[in-house]
Design an enzyme around this catalytic site. Structure first.
Site, PDB file in Angstrom:
ATOM      1  N   ASP A  83      -4.885   1.133  -2.438  1.00  0.00           N
ATOM      2  CA  ASP A  83      -5.439  -0.195  -2.136  1.00  0.00           C
ATOM      3  C   ASP A  83      -5.443  -1.063  -3.386  1.00  0.00           C
ATOM      4  OD1 ASP A  83      -5.908   0.568   0.462  1.00  0.00           O
ATOM      5  OD2 ASP A  83      -8.067   0.866   0.208  1.00  0.00           O
ATOM      6  N   HIS A 110       0.835  -1.202   0.000  1.00  0.00           N
ATOM      7  CA  HIS A 110       0.000   0.000   0.000  1.00  0.00           C
ATOM      8  C   HIS A 110       0.878   1.264   0.000  1.00  0.00           C
ATOM      9  CE1 HIS A 110      -3.706   2.293   1.124  1.00  0.00           C
ATOM     10  NE2 HIS A 110      -2.808   3.090   1.677  1.00  0.00           N
ATOM     11  N   GLU A 111       1.881   1.298   0.882  1.00  0.00           N
ATOM     12  CA  GLU A 111       2.762   2.467   0.953  1.00  0.00           C
ATOM     13  C   GLU A 111       3.565   2.615  -0.332  1.00  0.00           C
ATOM     14  OE1 GLU A 111       2.587   4.674   3.339  1.00  0.00           O
ATOM     15  OE2 GLU A 111       1.058   3.450   4.292  1.00  0.00           O
ATOM     16  N   GLU A 127      -6.228   6.820  -1.286  1.00  0.00           N
ATOM     17  CA  GLU A 127      -6.297   5.583  -0.508  1.00  0.00           C
ATOM     18  C   GLU A 127      -6.859   4.447  -1.353  1.00  0.00           C
ATOM     19  OE1 GLU A 127      -5.141   4.895   2.535  1.00  0.00           O
ATOM     20  OE2 GLU A 127      -4.292   6.890   2.472  1.00  0.00           O
ATOM     21  N   HIS A 157       1.545   4.340  -2.958  1.00  0.00           N
ATOM     22  CA  HIS A 157       1.473   5.799  -2.817  1.00  0.00           C
ATOM     23  C   HIS A 157       2.676   6.457  -3.505  1.00  0.00           C
ATOM     24  CE1 HIS A 157      -2.041   6.475  -0.369  1.00  0.00           C
ATOM     25  NE2 HIS A 157      -1.671   5.567   0.502  1.00  0.00           N
TER      26      HIS A 157
END
Length: 559
Positions: free
Chosen positions: A223, A154-155, A219, A158
């Site tokens: 995801d 997930h990070e 987000e 980003h």
């Protein structure tokens, strides 16, 4: 990452730095907008071609922030934990490259570097340029590689989707100083609320509703992309949905602000449902639930359990916390609480004994862990045995038995032998944890006349191997520079020691300190020998880089 304290009133608006750390922490906490704040035009998700912040500029920004963040004592380097994190991180990077999420135009530019934060809170965050912070508290609660990898995926997403650049383009007043203040303040909150609040308020920004909505879109995108990266890397993609539910359930049961990841990554029912829907209707038990785990997956699973146990000790090294861990480890297996894995309990106790420098407990619990490892399946035993042997060697070094520790790690160098020579070795001589421990053992060898040759040999071996490790890390391994400085000092090689100390100071943001060391050593060698001249020329070249970095930092901080 929770980068803002609870809502407070302020007398004046401050720059929109929060939005940048939000990209790092990936959600903007809700606060009132500043009166008269201008509207924000949001770029389309997935469109990164029009971003004005180039990958090179973002990396430079990340480097500046990290030079500040590394100063914080909570930012630590535990080679065993770091290696496990790096292994999972590397597999996700490979997956993202294969899927085209990491493109050639910024692959070589970004740092792609995870780092550890000694904090009990369950948290992770991304910084500009591909730096990823991971709290020990997150590792402590993740029982499987899939759960931990889902957060990293997930990070990572980003970063690959350039969310940080998008938010930065909306805040012209943001600077590396304000972002660094926010990150340092959030880390400091765990130790001193007053100090942490002061740092945060020094760089805190206000978030508008438009930015909040934008972050929710981020987000969802992280995801979706992250779950694809997780699956492509060979992890069970249900790990993300399971991690969401684990964190949501744990926070409901223990709402004591220990889960800042949930405040900055709000887990709505919608997001959990979307994560499950992307699995194609399969049960939450796992797409691969009925498939036998490969040998490498089994090895990674036992490593996750042991690293999670190690993190529980390292995140809170107070004696009041370590005592109960030792007490449970001392129980006979049949008296352990239901569901407690004896290997995990005994290994937790061993790490606690090392932290307490209790030699008797180190030896007793090493024997227990050795028995637990012997009972493991063949696919898991070598990995568990290596982690045990490394921790045992660490315990020997930290309890005044450096020669025995070095004998375990490098039996060909010393005349001594491991305490239990019958134990099959699973150590990897060229791996970073082994190299770092061997250097520590060499530094702790006593200065005795009869053993002087062996001590010098051990120190010389450590120096050459650390230099090779540093070359592989492109000079960015702070802990290796710190060890090299100590090793060269012990070897009576002052120029090389100063170079290592200056490199470490520069990586920790003390650029002026690095330059002062160069200036002092120049005065010490007004007429250097030919060998010293080479070292001084290297120092001069590095000093020019540090001087330019210092000028750039000061200019941007003032502007």
């Amino acid at each position: 990452m929770a980068l803002l304290p609870r809502r407070r009133s302020h007398t004046r608006p401050v720059p929109l730095a929060a939005a940048l750390v939000v990209a790092c922490a990936c959600a903007v906490p809700s606060q009132a907008a500043a009166p008269g704040a201008p509207g924000v035009a949001l770029p389309s998700m997935g469109d990164v071609s029009s971003q004005s912040l180039s990958p090179v500029a973002e990396r430079k920004l990340g480097d500046r922030i990290m030079r500040s963040v590394r100063r914080d004592p909570a930012v630590v380097d535990d080679p065993l934990v770091q290696e496990h994190v790096q292994r999972i991180w590397d597999s996700l990077l490979t997956s993202a490259r294969r899927r085209g999420e990491i493109t050639e135009d910024f692959d070589a530019v970004y740092a792609w570097q995870p780092f550890l934060v000694k904090d009990r809170s369950v948290n992770a965050f991304a910084l500009p340029g591909g730096y990823i912070g991971i709290h020990f508290g997150l590792l402590a609660v993740t029982a499987t590689p899939e759960e931990f990898a889902s957060v990293l995926a997930h990070e990572l997403s980003h970063v690959t989707q350039r969310h940080i650049a998008r938010l930065m383009n909306q805040s012209k007043e943001a600077s590396w100083v304000s972002i660094a203040s926010m990150v340092l303040g959030a880390i400091a909150l765990s130790r001193s609320p007053q100090a942490g609040q002061a740092l945060i308020l020094g760089g805190q920004g206000l978030a508008q509703q438009g930015q909040l909505n934008f972050s929710r879109d981020m987000e969802r995108e992280a995801d979706r992309v992250g779950q694809g990266v997780l699956d492509d890397a060979g992890f069970d993609p249900t790990g993300m949905a399971r991690m969401f539910e684990l964190l949501a359930r744990a926070s409901r049961l223990n709402d004591d602000n220990s889960f800042p990841y949930l405040r900055t990554h709000p887990l709505t029912t919608e997001r959990i449902g979307e994560a499950q829907a992307r699995l194609g209707g399969s049960s939450l038990g796992g797409l691969r639930a009925n498939r036998p785990l490969s040998a490498s997956a089994q090895a990674l699973a036992v490593a996750q359990q042991m690293v999670s146990a190690r993190s529980r000790v390292l995140m809170d090294p107070r004696s009041t916390s370590l005592g109960p861990m030792l007490a449970q480890a001392e129980l006979p297996n049949e008296r352990l609480p239901a569901g407690v894995n004896p290997l995990v309990a005994h290994y937790t106790g061993l790490v606690a004994a090392v932290a307490l420098r209790d030699a008797a407990q180190v030896d007793a619990l090493s024997r227990k862990v050795r028995e637990d490892v012997a009972a493991l399946p063949d696919a898991q035993a070598p990995t568990a045995r290596r982690l045990w042997q490394l921790t045992w060697a660490e315990g020997l070094i930290d309890t005044g038995r450096a020669a025995q520790g070095l004998a375990m790690l490098q039996p060909s160098l010393m005349t001594g032998r491991p305490l239990e020579p019958g134990s099959a070795s699973a150590l990897q001589p060229q791996a970073r944890p082994e190299l770092m421990l061997r250097a520590r053992a060499a530094l702790n060898l006593p200065e005795v006349r009869d053993g002087r040759g062996e001590v010098q040999a051990a120190l010389g071996d450590a120096a050459s191997r650390l230099q090779a490790l540093q070359a592989e890390a492109q000079g960015q391994d702070l802990a290796a520079w710190q060890l090299l400085g100590a090793v060269f000092t012990r070897l009576n090689q002052p120029l090389r020691a100063v170079r290592a100390e200056a490199e470490a100071a520069a990586l920790m943001g003390d650029l002026q300190g690095a330059l002062d060391r160069v200036q002092a050593v120049r005065k010490r060698y007004p007429a250097p020998s030919s060998a010293d001249l080479i070292e001084l020329q290297v120092l001069d070249a590095r000093a020019r880089v540090w001087m330019q970095n210092l000028k750039d930092d000061l200019r941007d901080a003032q502007g």
